[in-house]
Design an enzyme around this catalytic site. Sequence first.
Site, short mmCIF file in Angstrom:
data_model
loop_
_atom_site.label_atom_id
_atom_site.label_comp_id
_atom_site.label_asym_id
_atom_site.label_seq_id
_atom_site.Cartn_x
_atom_site.Cartn_y
_atom_site.Cartn_z
N HIS A 53 0.79 -1.21 0.19
CA HIS A 53 -0.19 -0.05 0.05
C HIS A 53 0.89 1.25 0.13
O HIS A 53 1.94 1.10 0.45
CB HIS A 53 -0.94 -0.08 1.14
CG HIS A 53 -2.01 -1.06 1.22
ND1 HIS A 53 -2.88 -0.98 2.02
CD2 HIS A 53 -2.15 -2.02 0.41
CE1 HIS A 53 -3.88 -2.09 1.97
NE2 HIS A 53 -3.12 -2.73 0.98
N GLU A 55 1.20 3.97 1.98
CA GLU A 55 1.37 4.26 3.17
C GLU A 55 2.61 3.45 3.59
O GLU A 55 3.77 3.88 3.92
CB GLU A 55 0.54 3.98 4.20
CG GLU A 55 -0.72 4.72 4.00
CD GLU A 55 -2.02 4.10 3.46
OE1 GLU A 55 -1.70 3.28 2.32
OE2 GLU A 55 -3.11 4.07 3.83
N CYS A 83 -5.89 1.91 5.78
CA CYS A 83 -6.72 0.48 6.35
C CYS A 83 -6.00 0.08 7.79
O CYS A 83 -5.19 0.60 8.25
CB CYS A 83 -6.32 -0.66 5.40
SG CYS A 83 -4.58 -1.30 5.12
N CYS A 86 -2.27 -0.52 7.57
CA CYS A 86 -1.37 0.75 7.58
C CYS A 86 -1.67 1.38 8.87
O CYS A 86 -0.44 2.06 9.19
CB CYS A 86 -1.99 1.57 6.14
SG CYS A 86 -1.48 0.62 4.76
#
Length: 151
Positions: A53, A55, A83, A86
């Site tokens: 992701h 992040e 999410c 993260c």
Amino acid sequence: MVFRSYMDLALEEARAAATRGEVPVGAVVVAPGGAVVARAGNRTRELSDPSAHAEMLALRAACAQAGSERLPGHDLYVTLEPCPMCAAAIGFARIARLYYGAADPKSGGVGQGPRIFTHAQCHHVPEVYDGIGADPSAALLRDFFAARRGA
């Protein structure tokens, strides 16, 4: 001190992710003093990695540059609400302030869903500011998924 948003840079990363066929999410890590130390967009498909992701990639790059697993005093700008995975990594990295754009009712882990930072097991809670650049972030996601559906 005057607030400066780095969400435009995160949106650039999100647009680049969309161009690669990735879900358009971008992230930027900013050091104390305002220097951008890392930026990334989603690369889950490209890397065949469910943890890639925006992040996570930006945090990894910033930590590598700092030579530490922690980034005290750093800010993180993300186009979409992180999410749960993260959000946990943001806490582990000791990010000082989290700024995010669009809320994520389906998969969010900060203001929606499990709200990771409210749990007793969460050892660090950043300051959280939502809705920064929410409209362009949401529009980018909406357009991306509409194109995938052929709408």
